[in-house]
Enzyme design. Structure first.
Site, PDB file in Angstrom:
ATOM      1  N   LYS A   1      16.769  -4.511  83.249  1.00 30.95           N
ATOM      2  CA  LYS A   1      16.349  -5.883  83.494  1.00 30.95           C
ATOM      3  C   LYS A   1      17.003  -6.850  82.500  1.00 30.95           C
ATOM      4  CE  LYS A   1      12.045  -8.157  84.776  1.00 30.95           C
ATOM      5  NZ  LYS A   1      10.560  -8.032  84.714  1.00 30.95           N
TER       6      LYS A   1
ATOM      7  N   TYR B   1      10.006 -17.111  72.666  1.00 27.86           N
ATOM      8  CA  TYR B   1      10.573 -15.835  73.083  1.00 27.86           C
ATOM      9  C   TYR B   1      11.993 -15.658  72.574  1.00 27.86           C
ATOM     10  CZ  TYR B   1       6.535 -14.187  75.487  1.00 27.86           C
ATOM     11  OH  TYR B   1       5.284 -13.705  75.734  1.00 27.86           O
TER      12      TYR B   1
ATOM     13  N   HIS C   1       7.469 -16.450  81.785  1.00 34.52           N
ATOM     14  CA  HIS C   1       6.736 -17.158  80.738  1.00 34.52           C
ATOM     15  C   HIS C   1       6.934 -18.674  80.804  1.00 34.52           C
ATOM     16  CE1 HIS C   1       5.147 -13.660  78.809  1.00 34.52           C
ATOM     17  NE2 HIS C   1       6.336 -13.105  78.686  1.00 34.52           N
TER      18      HIS C   1
ATOM     19  N   GLU D   1      -9.121 -44.960  49.978  1.00 37.63           N
ATOM     20  CA  GLU D   1      -9.840 -46.128  50.492  1.00 37.63           C
ATOM     21  C   GLU D   1      -8.955 -47.297  50.896  1.00 37.63           C
ATOM     22  OE1 GLU D   1     -13.358 -47.255  48.421  1.00 37.63           O
ATOM     23  OE2 GLU D   1     -14.240 -45.277  48.720  1.00 37.63           O
TER      24      GLU D   1
END
Lengths: 736, 736
Positions: free
Chosen positions: B200, B260, B414, B666
């Site tokens: 693959k 990935y 994905h 502040e």
């Protein structure tokens, strides 16, 4: 020169108070408030050496140079907090103060000229002013330059020092103009003009008395000093000394909590220095057994990871680096030479350009800092220290942890209705949290930067905290005056190598209901861990609903019981007393046994609250945000343990930090609670808790007797001896 | 030794591929994968000098010493991700790898013995194993030691290196046992045993081919190497080289995105080094014009403040310090001697104990690091670089800012359905955010640590992103296969001193709807500020509902229009495609003109989105969390601009960072948006935007013509010249 050094020089008060009223011996000397002529000499001589002090000097000088390159602007007052004129006037007093210091150190005329010109501009403006257009409706204390006189008093505290610093550069005519048209009118406006505020035993009163009293020293008005110290009528019923007597407990705890304590600190520290320098015979640093130093130290103690514990009205990002505490720590080191304060000074990263600041800077240069010791302690509340206490438990076992327990008094108008609440901290973060104040300081769009309406409707209410609510009604029915009259009792506090335990109770938060809570932070060194044990007893004359909320910080990971979530519709949990602000996200009724809720904090650690339940408690999961039309609230999560129709209930639980979630390094450790057993029983005054955690068995014993002496008891056919309040006994190993 | 140095030594491939298949010339050499014998000699000689390398060595040695003090544990596989046996086997391969390195460097037998014994334990266990009991249902790629073969391939990648490192300490019999009972079976299981995964073109395939290919080198199986490089049938249709050709674009962008990409990087880098060391004649570093280096560099470029841009399935805490990129940066520096990589190496704070790692360490010792240059760039997507692009715009004007624009391809399984979405970053934080992946990595209680169901039902859906949703349906109707076939078009990208602009479009996300977006990050140096301009054109054949969500990070501060909040009841906004997860918190229909939404980020800064509306847009304020029975989602906020029954709509807005909120010190500055005018018009291909901000007037011109040559145009009776795509013109000052 420090308070103490000045005072120890004097054997006794030589001058009588009567004489002091007539005039000050130090009259001719300028400057002589926080910074003295003698300080100036020492500071000047330090400017040529490399180090913290000269570094700070040159950095401030360059800032001031940038600022004074622009023409000074003294606008006609128009805006409220956060608005342009408000911020400009604030900036102006700070700038005058800084320019005044740079003038004394550099001896360059331009800095004095800048302060002089600005003072003259104010002297032209001030006589034309009425009260501020943006003053709060019905306010008893509007200012003229600012919307409230509190800011005006702060303006005076800084400006009178700036004036004192440049005094010797002014002509008589300038002195006359500035004093007659500006400083006298401001001082009179803040004293005779607002007697309620001036005489009030409250931080607003401290700023006013400090400003007016220091003006008295500078302008030779001993009467003003007397009034500042002893009330306008000099009765001693109000005034600065009464504030020192009543606003701090004997342990130095300020009853509004650390957020206001650090705020209140600055005028106390500042005026006290001025008193010490002008009238050392008053022995102000020794007043009330050195209360000022205790107050400074307690402010530091009431912090975690650099931030103050956010009890009561508190903005959560305030911490030890606040300028007020920089001044405080500077004085504390000067008074004590305790090198632990240098550790704090180092963290603050700011050096004060004063005599004491020079001392800190030189000590830091020499690397004298040693770790400041944060301790487990009960800080007694109230002027007598007996109106309950604020309790801090700390440990380093398994990480830097702190547990705050609050059997403390109401703490005036900024107090929250949260008797016996607690908070828990671990690895730098809040784990069991308090909402703090609902306020976006100085953000005009958020209710003008003031406390939001939700501060009253949610943040102050009991359900916003981690303590019992009876019948969905807040403690004292949310009455400040009732709260102020009724403090909880601290039953006991003890810390030892096994952990820290404390217990408190209150019977006045609700009519006919006794609330009693015992919390212990227990070290389990074998597991490199700590657990927090919580036993909350509620005893009522009639049947009620009892709620015990726990506000947790993080993402819910798991519950040991089935949770019925409201997935398509959310409704507010109630209609008043803070409940109207909670969405009910889900509920459950865990069966008899252990009910666990696990969450993941942003610090990458897991926390499990294991509750011992009998099947009669509902768990209601909530999120803050209902009835919040302007999106003013933070949408934080919690769950409420609830029982209905009970006269008596004991909420028992342990909180257990565990494991680690590290998606960056791709590992997850111990994501599951290790507590497998939690049982609870009483033997007379002894509370006995059996706990199995990670295969180890422990018996925890807490002696609640009025006087905890040595105690021998039998449990499951074994004999135990308990010395003191808290015993932790390893039992057999169940499994490995 | 680096890829390049080895390769440049060789003038040409002397050995033919046929010869290489028969056997490797370097056969006798161990180690010879990432670390060579020559590297070992250099590394040993560096151990006595103080520096990054020896420091890392001694620290790792002490870690390994602690670990190997315990007996090794090789448990029978039982648990899924995050469970005990899973984590133990992960730990084991890392430990063997580290112990192997320490063995080579220290030459102490005990480290080799530890690896040997563990390998023999595995050799005993492995033959008895069937596929993993916790394998995913219907998975094509279960492992034996792990639930998925991906982990098994990672195990092999590390273990084969460990074996190579201790090889010379093993007897022939041990070698035989380990190879026959463990390494060969694992390699065969991961190749012949799982052809679909092995062949693959996907990161799972890369791990498998890397493991098997390196096993081929170590065990003298050239056939395995050939199959790893060219597919099991050696056709070149699959395999490592095909992965290098197809998984990265010519610019080195990996089409699943940076999360990935960094994950995929390690087997690419590792196997490439092994190839270079064993068969330099393959010139792997030069393959496809140096694609490997581009891939490494692009991974760094796709980060902000140390974290990867979280597009697609991405866990947001992953960043440049990930170990995969440490290896990548180490190789990149060795290949290029570019000292910018040392800057990244410094931030990573980790040194690899390899020949290249030594080079990095010594360069860091010499202080050679220079700032790594993050650039504005369009990273072409797809193997031809023409399937859209991932666009990064950066500026330092007014703080470190980045804008990510995504006219990129789907990116396989994905990928998210978020064509033309954007994200914005400022002062270290996410401002306009992407949800990333819905997953708690390795947390068993959260769906076994896998992607949560909400990853599909929410995180991947279009509404979870900042791009247009038509008729409450996700792009490509959320079909991955349709998405993979249809990429957007990058119309243009240009960066200059006035800013960066890019435009993309897609007509296949919906039938009969064209989406076209132009984003510009514009520097306004006079205001020490940047603004992001967004023009989103939607053109449809029929009437539709168009939604444009904006997910903001922070607390809502203000809206310029009346907001009708849902205060007592909340309902989900929709029933599917992600809308079922959004609570509708409030809505509004701003009048014709400017509609502003201001929020406060945790970085203490304010952000205002000013939208140009015509009275036809509704603003829907949302919070994530509906239909989330297990509290899996983070409760983040957003608002959706919505129009109904439109064929054509242009969403125009500017995002403006402003001011500062500092409750600690502040002060609050510029809490209110400074944008007072926003007008939009078209002149042919020219988009013209008039913008008044803080009293200054600007005209922004964007040339959308296919070829942007010099362009002269008239606007409001004035003539302008635009060179290129983006022009920013100061107009008259309206006010000061």
């Amino acid at each position: 020169m420090s308070l103490l050094s000045l005072q120890t020089k004097l054997t006794a008060g030589v001058m009588s108070v009567v004489l002091a009223i007539a005039s000050f011996s130090s009259l001719a000397a300028h400057p002589n408030l926080v910074i003295t002529q003698n300080d100036v000499i020492k500071m000047r001589s330090a400017l040529d050496s490399k180090g913290h002090f000269s570094e700070r000097y040159y950095s401030l000088k360059s800032q001031v140079d940038q600022e004074i390159a622009f023409p000074s602007v003294v606008p006609v007052p128009k805006d409220g907090g956060g608005g342009y004129t408000h911020e400009r006037h604030k900036k102006n007093y700070q700038l005058m103060y800084r320019a005044g210091i740079i003038y004394q150190l550099s001896q360059e005329q331009k800095y004095a000229d800048y302060v002089r010109d600005m003072l003259l501009q104010y002297a032209t403006l001030y006589p034309s002013l009425d009260v501020h257009p943006k003053r709060k409706v019905k306010s008893q204390n509007p200012g003229k330059l600012f919307w409230q006189s509190l800011n005006e008093a702060m303006w005076l505290v800084y400006t009178i020092q700036a004036y004192d610093l440049v005094h010797n550069a002014l002509t008589d005519q300038q002195i006359n103009t500035i004093e007659q048209q500006l400083l006298r009118p401001v001082a009179l406006f803040l004293s005779e003009g607002q007697p309620t505020t001036f005489n009030k035993v409250h931080n607003h009163g401290t700023w006013a008395t400090a400003g007016v009293g220091m003006a008295g020293y500078v302008m030779n008005e001993p009467e003003w000093v007397e009034k500042a110290l002893y009330d306008l009528d000099k009765s001693g019923k109000g005034g600065f000394l009464k504030q020192l007597d009543l606003l701090f407990s004997p342990q130095g705890y300020y009853n509004e909590g650390p957020y206001y304590q650090r705020f209140a600190l600055l005028p106390f520290v500042t005026f006290a220095q001025a008193i010490a320098h002008n009238e050392p015979e008053r022995k102000i640093a020794e007043h009330r057994d050195g209360i000022l130093l205790k107050a400074i130290d307690t402010t530091i103690q009431l912090s975690y990871n650099g931030l103050f514990f956010p009890i009561n009205d508190a903005i959560k990002s305030k911490g030890i680096d606040t300028i007020e505490l920089v001044h405080g720590v500077t004085v504390a080191y000067s008074l004590t030479n305790d090198t632990g304060y240098l550790d704090i000074a180092k963290q603050q990263g700011q050096i004060i350009l004063s005599g004491d600041g020079l001392k800190v800077a030189q000590a830091l240069d020499k690397g004298l800092a040693t770790p400041y010791e944060f301790k487990s302690a009960a800080f007694g509340d109230g002027n007598d220290g007996k109106q309950g206490a604020l309790v801090v438990m700390r440990t380093q076992v398994g990480g830097n942890q702190a547990l705050l327990f609050k059997p403390a008094a109401q703490g005036l108008g900024h107090g929250h209705f949260d008797k016996l609440t607690w908070q828990f901290y671990d690895h730098g973060n809040e784990i069991v949290s308090d909402y703090g104040a609902a306020r976006f300081l100085n953000v005009e769009a958020k209710y003008g930067g003031r406390y939001l309406p939700e501060n009253n409707s949610y943040a102050k209410q009991t359900v916003a905290h981690n303590t019992v609510v009876v019948d969905e009604t807040s403690h004292f029915n949310a009455s400040v005056s009732v709260g102020n009259r009724n403090a909880p009792t601290l039953n006991f506090f003890e810390t030892s190598n096994v952990g820290t335990v404390s217990s408190g109770e209150i019977s006045t938060a609700y009519n006919g209901v006794e609330l009693a809570r015992t919390l212990a932070l227990i070290n389990v060194p074998e597991l490199d861990s700590t657990i927090a044990l919580d036993v909350f007893d509620v005893t009522a004359q009639a049947e009620h609903q009892f709620d015990l909320p726990l506000h947790y910080k993080g993402q819910l990971i798991d519950t040991s019981f089935a949770l019925r979530a409201n997935t398509t519709q959310l409704a507010a949990l109630g209609s008043k007393n803070g409940y109207q602000h909670l969405w009910l996200k889900g509920q459950a009724k865990p069966k008899n046994g252990l009910a666990k809720v696990t969450w993941l904090n942003d610090n990458g650690r897991f926390y499990t609250q294991t509750s011992l339940v009998k099947g009669d408690e509902s768990f209601l999961f909530t999120q803050i945000g209902a009835n919040d039309p302007n999106f003013n609230l933070r949408n934080e999560n919690g769950f409420i343990r609830r029982v209905n129709g009970q006269k008596k209930h004991t909420f028992v639980s342990v909180l257990e930090p565990h494991g680690e979630y590290n998606p960056s390094k791709e590992y997850t450790l111990e994501a599951v609670s290790r507590v497998t057993k939690l049982e609870y029983s009483q033997q007379g005054d002894l509370t006995l808790v059996e706990l199995d955690i990670k295969g180890k068995s422990y018996l925890v014993a807490i002696n609640k007797a009025q006087n905890a002496t040595k105690n021998t008891f039998t449990f499951k056919n074994k004999e135990f001896t308990l010395n003191g309040r808290l015993g932790v006994y390893a039992m057999k190993n169940n499994q490995e």
